[in-house]
Design an enzyme around this catalytic site. Structure first.
Site, PDB file in Angstrom:
ATOM      1  N   GLY A  60     -27.204  16.672  -5.399  1.00 36.75           N
ATOM      2  CA  GLY A  60     -28.342  16.239  -4.581  1.00 36.75           C
ATOM      3  C   GLY A  60     -29.067  15.049  -5.188  1.00 36.75           C
ATOM      4  O   GLY A  60     -29.445  14.108  -4.480  1.00 36.75           O
ATOM      5  N   GLU A  81     -31.888  12.702 -16.270  1.00 36.18           N
ATOM      6  CA  GLU A  81     -30.688  13.562 -16.298  1.00 36.18           C
ATOM      7  C   GLU A  81     -30.112  13.531 -17.719  1.00 36.18           C
ATOM      8  O   GLU A  81     -29.785  12.462 -18.226  1.00 36.18           O
ATOM      9  CB  GLU A  81     -29.661  13.045 -15.280  1.00 36.18           C
ATOM     10  CG  GLU A  81     -28.245  13.582 -15.438  1.00 36.18           C
ATOM     11  CD  GLU A  81     -28.125  15.095 -15.267  1.00 36.18           C
ATOM     12  OE1 GLU A  81     -28.422  15.595 -14.178  1.00 36.18           O
ATOM     13  OE2 GLU A  81     -27.719  15.772 -16.247  1.00 36.18           O
ATOM     14  N   CYS A 208     -22.653  28.983  -4.796  1.00 32.48           N
ATOM     15  CA  CYS A 208     -21.378  29.349  -4.172  1.00 32.48           C
ATOM     16  C   CYS A 208     -21.055  30.833  -4.346  1.00 32.48           C
ATOM     17  O   CYS A 208     -20.244  31.221  -5.201  1.00 32.48           O
ATOM     18  CB  CYS A 208     -20.218  28.506  -4.679  1.00 32.48           C
ATOM     19  SG  CYS A 208     -18.796  28.734  -3.584  1.00 32.48           S
ATOM     20  N   THR A 351     -24.874  25.733  -1.878  1.00 33.95           N
ATOM     21  CA  THR A 351     -23.571  25.069  -1.977  1.00 33.95           C
ATOM     22  C   THR A 351     -23.745  23.550  -1.896  1.00 33.95           C
ATOM     23  O   THR A 351     -24.780  23.057  -1.439  1.00 33.95           O
ATOM     24  CB  THR A 351     -22.641  25.480  -0.808  1.00 33.95           C
ATOM     25  OG1 THR A 351     -23.209  24.987   0.415  1.00 33.95           O
ATOM     26  CG2 THR A 351     -22.440  26.976  -0.713  1.00 33.95           C
ATOM     27  N   ALA A 352     -22.691  22.838  -2.307  1.00 32.33           N
ATOM     28  CA  ALA A 352     -22.694  21.383  -2.152  1.00 32.33           C
ATOM     29  C   ALA A 352     -22.692  21.016  -0.666  1.00 32.33           C
ATOM     30  O   ALA A 352     -23.240  19.980  -0.270  1.00 32.33           O
ATOM     31  CB  ALA A 352     -21.475  20.786  -2.847  1.00 32.33           C
ATOM     32  N   ALA A 353     -22.079  21.869   0.144  1.00 28.56           N
ATOM     33  CA  ALA A 353     -22.054  21.622   1.591  1.00 28.56           C
ATOM     34  C   ALA A 353     -23.473  21.655   2.159  1.00 28.56           C
ATOM     35  O   ALA A 353     -23.828  20.838   3.025  1.00 28.56           O
ATOM     36  CB  ALA A 353     -21.183  22.667   2.273  1.00 28.56           C
ATOM     37  N   CYS A 386     -18.717  27.720   2.791  1.00 25.85           N
ATOM     38  CA  CYS A 386     -18.043  28.246   1.611  1.00 25.85           C
ATOM     39  C   CYS A 386     -16.549  28.360   1.917  1.00 25.85           C
ATOM     40  O   CYS A 386     -16.136  29.276   2.637  1.00 25.85           O
ATOM     41  CB  CYS A 386     -18.624  29.621   1.271  1.00 25.85           C
ATOM     42  SG  CYS A 386     -17.978  30.272  -0.265  1.00 25.85           S
TER      43      CYS A 386
HETATM   44  C1  LIG Z   1     -17.268  27.609  -9.661  1.00 30.15           C
HETATM   45  C2  LIG Z   1     -18.050  26.931  -8.567  1.00 30.15           C
HETATM   46  C3  LIG Z   1     -17.489  26.812  -7.308  1.00 30.15           C
HETATM   47  C4  LIG Z   1     -18.200  26.203  -6.284  1.00 30.15           C
HETATM   48  N1  LIG Z   1     -17.594  26.063  -5.068  1.00 30.15           N
HETATM   49  C5  LIG Z   1     -18.229  25.406  -4.081  1.00 30.15           C
HETATM   50  C6  LIG Z   1     -17.572  25.147  -2.840  1.00 30.15           C
HETATM   51  O1  LIG Z   1     -16.408  25.500  -2.645  1.00 30.15           O
HETATM   52  N2  LIG Z   1     -18.257  24.492  -1.879  1.00 30.15           N
HETATM   53  C7  LIG Z   1     -19.537  24.056  -2.072  1.00 30.15           C
HETATM   54  O2  LIG Z   1     -20.093  23.437  -1.169  1.00 30.15           O
HETATM   55  N3  LIG Z   1     -20.197  24.302  -3.238  1.00 30.15           N
HETATM   56  C8  LIG Z   1     -19.575  24.947  -4.247  1.00 30.15           C
HETATM   57  N4  LIG Z   1     -20.214  25.148  -5.453  1.00 30.15           N
HETATM   58  C9  LIG Z   1     -21.674  24.920  -5.561  1.00 30.15           C
HETATM   59  C10 LIG Z   1     -22.085  23.470  -5.760  1.00 30.15           C
HETATM   60  O3  LIG Z   1     -21.410  22.893  -6.852  1.00 30.15           O
HETATM   61  C11 LIG Z   1     -23.591  23.414  -5.989  1.00 30.15           C
HETATM   62  O4  LIG Z   1     -24.253  24.168  -4.999  1.00 30.15           O
HETATM   63  C12 LIG Z   1     -24.113  21.989  -5.940  1.00 30.15           C
HETATM   64  O5  LIG Z   1     -23.505  21.219  -6.945  1.00 30.15           O
HETATM   65  C13 LIG Z   1     -25.629  21.980  -6.094  1.00 30.15           C
HETATM   66  O6  LIG Z   1     -26.114  20.680  -6.234  1.00 30.15           O
HETATM   67  P1  LIG Z   1     -27.532  20.432  -6.950  1.00 30.15           P
HETATM   68  O7  LIG Z   1     -27.776  18.982  -6.902  1.00 30.15           O
HETATM   69  O8  LIG Z   1     -28.545  21.343  -6.376  1.00 30.15           O
HETATM   70  O9  LIG Z   1     -27.301  20.926  -8.452  1.00 30.15           O
HETATM   71  P2  LIG Z   1     -26.262  20.393  -9.521  1.00 30.15           P
HETATM   72  O10 LIG Z   1     -25.171  19.617  -8.874  1.00 30.15           O
HETATM   73  O11 LIG Z   1     -25.873  21.564 -10.338  1.00 30.15           O
HETATM   74  O12 LIG Z   1     -27.098  19.353 -10.386  1.00 30.15           O
HETATM   75  C14 LIG Z   1     -28.230  19.702 -11.145  1.00 30.15           C
HETATM   76  C15 LIG Z   1     -28.431  18.617 -12.192  1.00 30.15           C
HETATM   77  O13 LIG Z   1     -29.715  18.785 -12.796  1.00 30.15           O
HETATM   78  C16 LIG Z   1     -29.595  18.520 -14.174  1.00 30.15           C
HETATM   79  N5  LIG Z   1     -30.694  19.181 -14.889  1.00 30.15           N
HETATM   80  C17 LIG Z   1     -30.831  20.488 -15.198  1.00 30.15           C
HETATM   81  N6  LIG Z   1     -31.959  20.687 -15.899  1.00 30.15           N
HETATM   82  C18 LIG Z   1     -32.558  19.479 -16.018  1.00 30.15           C
HETATM   83  C19 LIG Z   1     -33.755  19.030 -16.646  1.00 30.15           C
HETATM   84  N7  LIG Z   1     -34.571  19.872 -17.298  1.00 30.15           N
HETATM   85  N8  LIG Z   1     -34.068  17.719 -16.582  1.00 30.15           N
HETATM   86  C20 LIG Z   1     -33.262  16.843 -15.926  1.00 30.15           C
HETATM   87  N9  LIG Z   1     -32.105  17.213 -15.321  1.00 30.15           N
HETATM   88  C21 LIG Z   1     -31.766  18.514 -15.369  1.00 30.15           C
HETATM   89  C22 LIG Z   1     -28.225  19.081 -14.534  1.00 30.15           C
HETATM   90  O14 LIG Z   1     -27.731  18.516 -15.739  1.00 30.15           O
HETATM   91  C23 LIG Z   1     -27.400  18.697 -13.313  1.00 30.15           C
HETATM   92  O15 LIG Z   1     -26.765  17.454 -13.478  1.00 30.15           O
HETATM   93  C24 LIG Z   1     -19.517  25.716  -6.513  1.00 30.15           C
HETATM   94  C25 LIG Z   1     -20.069  25.815  -7.793  1.00 30.15           C
HETATM   95  C26 LIG Z   1     -19.352  26.395  -8.813  1.00 30.15           C
HETATM   96  C27 LIG Z   1     -19.945  26.472 -10.204  1.00 30.15           C
END
Ligand SMILES: Cc1cc2nc3c(=O)[nH]c(=O)nc-3n(C[C@H](O)[C@H](O)[C@H](O)COP(=O)(O)OP(=O)(O)OC[C@H]3O[C@@H](n4cnc5c(N)ncnc54)[C@H](O)[C@@H]3O)c2cc1C
Length: 458
Positions: A60, A81, A208, A351-353, A386
């Site tokens: 995100g 980050e 996920c 999820t990433a979706a 998912c």
């Molecule tokens: C095994 C697995 C399978 C998955 N399968 C799927 C799938 O099939 N389809 C799907 O849509 N999704 C899937 N997902 C879920 C998906 O990856 C996440 O929901 C998505 O990446 C969330 O995005 P985000 O930006 O919220 O968090 P993230 O992408 O996790 O990013 C969070 C960021 O914040 C940073 N951060 C943390 N703390 C701090 C701090 N204090 N200060 C600054 N930065 C910080 C982290 O380093 C990270 O880079 C899966 C996840 C896993 C682990």
């Protein structure tokens, strides 16, 4: 010098203390501070000012940084980050299953963040939204006009007794949720000769929610095809009371676990791992009874929470999630703060979706807030997806909303295991992720869904 290098990367360059950009240097209040070491006290911190600050450079945060760097121009957006590497986490199911390599899921952070933004390579440790300020671990005080919280979820392996240390000593312990342990999954699978092969689901919201069982289906298939299935018990010990939260897909998955003779134990929460005895202790969440299982392989999904830095901030609810209006992503109390992704209290599967669909909403609403306009028009509907990997070449493509209602893109029954859907999961989605989603160009399949259903779908 090294600590400076890891502290601040601006528009793709590593800058030293003396090289702070004009804007930041003008704002610096303590020119005598000689280094950016982690011990720098907050009162002598360097101050920086940005039109927009994004905390977190994951799915995100990266998309938000791209969308608004394009709009606001160079030097107006900063991303806080700490990580060097950006992972496409959805690929980890296939990495654990031995179908893809870990490095196929990774890109250097400086390659995925936009060149026009400043990367503050540091962790946020404190939020002061009343004064529009984020404080970082290495002593930066970063001021913003607008803030986007995109910090994802923290993995709390330490809440399970014996972890994470046991990962280092026991090759049959693995976890697809962490880059350090996902590479253990396939070898653990291959080392099984007989006994209990156990998969867990923790007692907390997770990202996920399908991933804990996707790897189970891949493992079960491997054991069957390698002639070991007769000597093994495949067991799914889940804290939940259902196999999946959406009825349509739960029915399909229940059939699969029955056909494949997988034992499902509901309300079983992993509380301890004893690697010396190869024992896993589960607590029944209703009766509190503890049961010890021997394991030949144990795939652990850890309890998760938002990152600790958020917990005491005014931005979160009592559970630590950033409180946003679920349709608009705008903070419930601070109108110049928005949240996206797993760290928010949006009541949909994480999820990433879901993040993809949220990026379009963020783009529109944050731009409106920046221009002093009212937030209006079509808003987020809770879409999430998912891809439930059920074998090394089939997927049930679950797509639904925050009410658990299917919201499917294709006019076919998506609860059926399909090879075409595996192709989407394994080959098409990774490309869409790297080239569109994290660049802020993919806002979910809503338009395709409408077209596919001749305008009859939401
Ligand atoms: C095994 C697995 C399978 C998955 N399968 C799927 C799938 O099939 N389809 C799907 O849509 N999704 C899937 N997902 C879920 C998906 O990856 C996440 O929901 C998505 O990446 C969330 O995005 P985000 O930006 O919220 O968090 P993230 O992408 O996790 O990013 C969070 C960021 O914040 C940073 N951060 C943390 N703390 C701090 C701090 N204090 N200060 C600054 N930065 C910080 C982290 O380093 C990270 O880079 C899966 C996840 C896993 C682990």
């Amino acid at each position: 010098m090294a600590s400076r290098k890891v502290s601040l990367v601006l528009t793709g360059r590593v800058l030293m203390c003396q090289q702070l950009p004009a804007q930041a240097a003008r704002a610096a209040v303590a020119p005598h501070v000689a280094s950016f070491s982690s011990s720098a006290p907050l009162e002598t911190a360097k101050k920086m000012n940005y039109k927009m600050v994004v905390v977190g450079g994951g799915t995100g945060g990266c998309a938000a940084a791209h969308m608004f760097s394009r709009k606001l121009g160079k030097g107006n957006v900063a991303v806080i980050e700490p990580a060097d590497t950006h992972y496409y986490q959805p690929l980890w199911t296939l990495v654990g299953g031995g179908l893809r390599k870990l490095d196929q899921s990774a890109q250097p952070m400086n390659k995925v963040l936009p060149g026009a933004c400043d990367w503050i390579k540091d962790s946020a440790v404190q939020f002061d939204p009343d004064n529009n300020t984020v404080f970082t671990k290495h002593g930066y005080e970063v001021k913003y006009d607008f803030l986007v919280c995109a910090m994802g979820l923290q993995l709390n392996y330490h809440l399970i007794k014996g972890l994470p240390e046991a990962f280092d000593v026991d090759p049959s312990l693995c976890s697809n949720y962490w880059d350090k342990t996902v590479i253990k999954t396939r070898p653990a699978m291959e080392a099984v000769t007989e006994g209990n092969v156990i998969f867990t689901f923790p007692n907390s919201p997770i990202k996920c929610a399908g991933a804990p069982q996707k790897i189970m289906y891949l493992t079960e298939e491997y054991l069957r095809q390698s002639g070991k299935r007769d000597k093994t018990n495949v067991i799914y010990n889940t804290s939940l009371g259902v196999v999946f939260g959406v009825k349509k897909y739960a029915e399909a998955l229940t059939k699969i676990v029955q056909e494949r003779n997988i034992q499902v134990n509901f309300r079983h929460n992993l509380i301890e791992v004893r690697p010396d005895k190869k024992e896993a202790v589960f607590e029944h969440l209703d009766t509190k009874e503890q049961k010890v299982f021997d394991y030949a392989m144990l795939h652990v999904v850890p309890p998760m929470s938002t990152p600790e830095a958020l917990w005491n901030s005014p931005l979160v609810n009592e559970s630590g999630y950033v409180t946003v209006k679920r349709e608009t992503l705008q903070h419930t109390k601070y109108p110049n703060v928005f949240g996206i992704g797993d760290n928010t209290d949006i009541p949909t599967a994480k999820t990433a979706a879901a993040v993809a669909s949220q990026t379009g909403i963020l783009k529109k609403n944050l731009a409106a807030a920046m221009n002093g306009h009212e937030i209006a028009g079509k808003q987020y509907d809770g879409y999430t997806s998912c891809p439930l990997v059920t074998s090394k070449n089939t997927v049930i493509m679950a797509e639904f909303d925050w009410d658990g209602q299917p919201l499917e893109t294709f006019p076919i029954n998506q609860a059926k295991e399909r090879r075409t859907m595996f192709h989407f999961k394994a080959d098409i989605f990774p490309q869409m992720y790297w080239h569109m989603l994290i660049k802020g160009y993919w806002h979910g399949p809503g338009l395709f869904r409408k077209a596919m259903h001749l305008g009859m779908s939401r």
